[in-house]
Design an enzyme around this catalytic site. Sequence first.
Site, PDB file in Angstrom:
ATOM      1  N   LYS A  35      26.772 -30.857  53.273  1.00 46.43           N
ATOM      2  CA  LYS A  35      25.333 -31.128  53.363  1.00 46.43           C
ATOM      3  C   LYS A  35      24.951 -31.648  54.743  1.00 46.43           C
ATOM      4  CE  LYS A  35      23.537 -32.213  48.756  1.00 46.43           C
ATOM      5  NZ  LYS A  35      22.941 -33.298  47.930  1.00 46.43           N
ATOM      6  N   LEU A 153       7.518 -37.608  42.916  1.00 40.46           N
ATOM      7  CA  LEU A 153       7.427 -36.394  43.721  1.00 40.46           C
ATOM      8  C   LEU A 153       7.619 -35.166  42.846  1.00 40.46           C
ATOM      9  CD1 LEU A 153       9.683 -37.520  46.720  1.00 40.46           C
ATOM     10  CD2 LEU A 153       7.196 -37.795  46.479  1.00 40.46           C
ATOM     11  N   LEU A 250      -2.067 -29.909  30.878  1.00 42.63           N
ATOM     12  CA  LEU A 250      -2.559 -29.296  29.640  1.00 42.63           C
ATOM     13  C   LEU A 250      -2.506 -27.776  29.736  1.00 42.63           C
ATOM     14  CD1 LEU A 250      -5.656 -31.502  28.656  1.00 42.63           C
ATOM     15  CD2 LEU A 250      -3.357 -31.513  27.663  1.00 42.63           C
ATOM     16  N   GLY A 257      10.803 -28.045  32.201  1.00 36.72           N
ATOM     17  CA  GLY A 257      12.223 -28.030  32.539  1.00 36.72           C
ATOM     18  C   GLY A 257      12.432 -28.920  33.739  1.00 36.72           C
ATOM     19  N   CYS A 260      13.912 -33.812  35.928  1.00 42.05           N
ATOM     20  CA  CYS A 260      13.327 -35.124  35.603  1.00 42.05           C
ATOM     21  C   CYS A 260      12.966 -35.297  34.125  1.00 42.05           C
ATOM     22  CB  CYS A 260      12.093 -35.374  36.466  1.00 42.05           C
ATOM     23  SG  CYS A 260      12.456 -35.557  38.218  1.00 42.05           S
ATOM     24  N   ARG A 327      17.572 -26.140  37.079  1.00 36.90           N
ATOM     25  CA  ARG A 327      18.072 -27.122  36.107  1.00 36.90           C
ATOM     26  C   ARG A 327      17.116 -27.225  34.916  1.00 36.90           C
ATOM     27  NH1 ARG A 327      19.135 -32.180  40.003  1.00 36.90           N
ATOM     28  NH2 ARG A 327      17.333 -31.216  41.032  1.00 36.90           N
TER      29      ARG A 327
END
Length: 454
Positions: A35, A153, A250, A257, A260, A327
């Site tokens: 990274k 975020l 809404l 998904g 978080c 994810r």
Amino acid sequence: MKVTVIGTGYVGLVTGACLANLGHQVICADISVEKIATLASGGLPIWEMGLEGLLEEARNRQRIRFTTHIDFAIEEADVLFIAVGTPSQANGDADLSHLWSVINEIATYKLTNKLLVVKSTVPVGTTDAIDVFLQHLPPDHRPIDVVHNPEFLRQGNAVHDFFHPDRIVIGCASETARNIMHTLYKEISAPFHFCNRCSAELIKYASNVFLAMKISYINIIADLGERLGANIEDVAKGMGLDKRIGASFLQAGIGYGGSCFPKDIKALKTLGLKMECELPLLDSTEAINNNRPRTIINKAKKYLGTLKGKKIGMLGLTFKPMTDDIREAPSLAVSRLCLAEGAAVHAYDPLISTYPVQGVTLHRDMYLAADACDAMFILTEWEEFRHLDWSIISKMLHFPLIIDGRNMFSWEYMRQQAKEYDLIYLSVGRSPICAGEAVTESCPENQRHLFSSR
């Protein structure tokens, strides 16, 4: 100020780049050699809208550095941010092993006159526990204070959200910490909400879970409205005009998904069990969302009879547009269900080149993914899908079934397209359209003759 951010994932890298843009001197540290090498060479280990330009500007102004040397990063800092991942464990609790590994590393250095800020999402009481741990160390190894500063975020909009937050939540125990955090964010125009650390931690979980609840709620109302002949978009708009409710989150569809909402619900449920406090709304929210992919499969089976031996095209794999994150993406469950039913799955996403579900064929072109398919599912509302050429799609599809899991297109627009190109268009919480005619949900059998020549 001199700031070190430990952890260069979505939150850490965005935080570091944005703080550098605010004029601070930033060091981004990570144990991943790959990274850091990517970042040091000008590359990006993740994709986030606006982040590349922000990092380039920070590099040009010499306000940001990248290192794997945690000791150097700690010693240089006035403020230490921890932004490591806290994924779900098998029991639903947050895995804090990376966090405590960093804390133990930090504790070996002198922290006098340094402020420690936990940015990671952590169970309530974690930051207090870190403070207690550090208070048992020699005086020069104790920070000024331990702060919890949760992030809000949205992936795909993270840079914008950092500079334009609804609020800045800061959980701390000292006036000195309040002043430092206020100085750190002074260039951002947003209300500061100071509270104790436990409250700050709970604000993060409670906020995310509430948003997930809104999504699950509008989805069950969509299912009901679909059976009653109501249009969920009209319903949602009418609800959202009430200031007590608000219009955001809404949008009916195939569910939430990402990294978080799913893990935060699990963590808060686990915390409730530990505290012997019932949280039944969380169970319902999770159960509703888990069932959303199945609704797409059921819609397809009503028109196709079976998915066995059918070819399904999927447009969009990420859990939302403007991110490369898959994810907990609904596409994962949808593709697995299709494969389990005996279908062949072909897919396209503008940012995905590898996919973890074995058996799914990826294409580099959205039209190729739809070629000779018996149904085309739209699972992510990427902007490029709004420009689909329906004349091409109608010729490529073996059976003209479009299932829009995100209600990307207006109902009236698709009614016109369906009429012109003999399409069946299904969405969420709105009446099905067969060749331009609105029909009842149970209509497929008496409409199939319209497409018998295909």
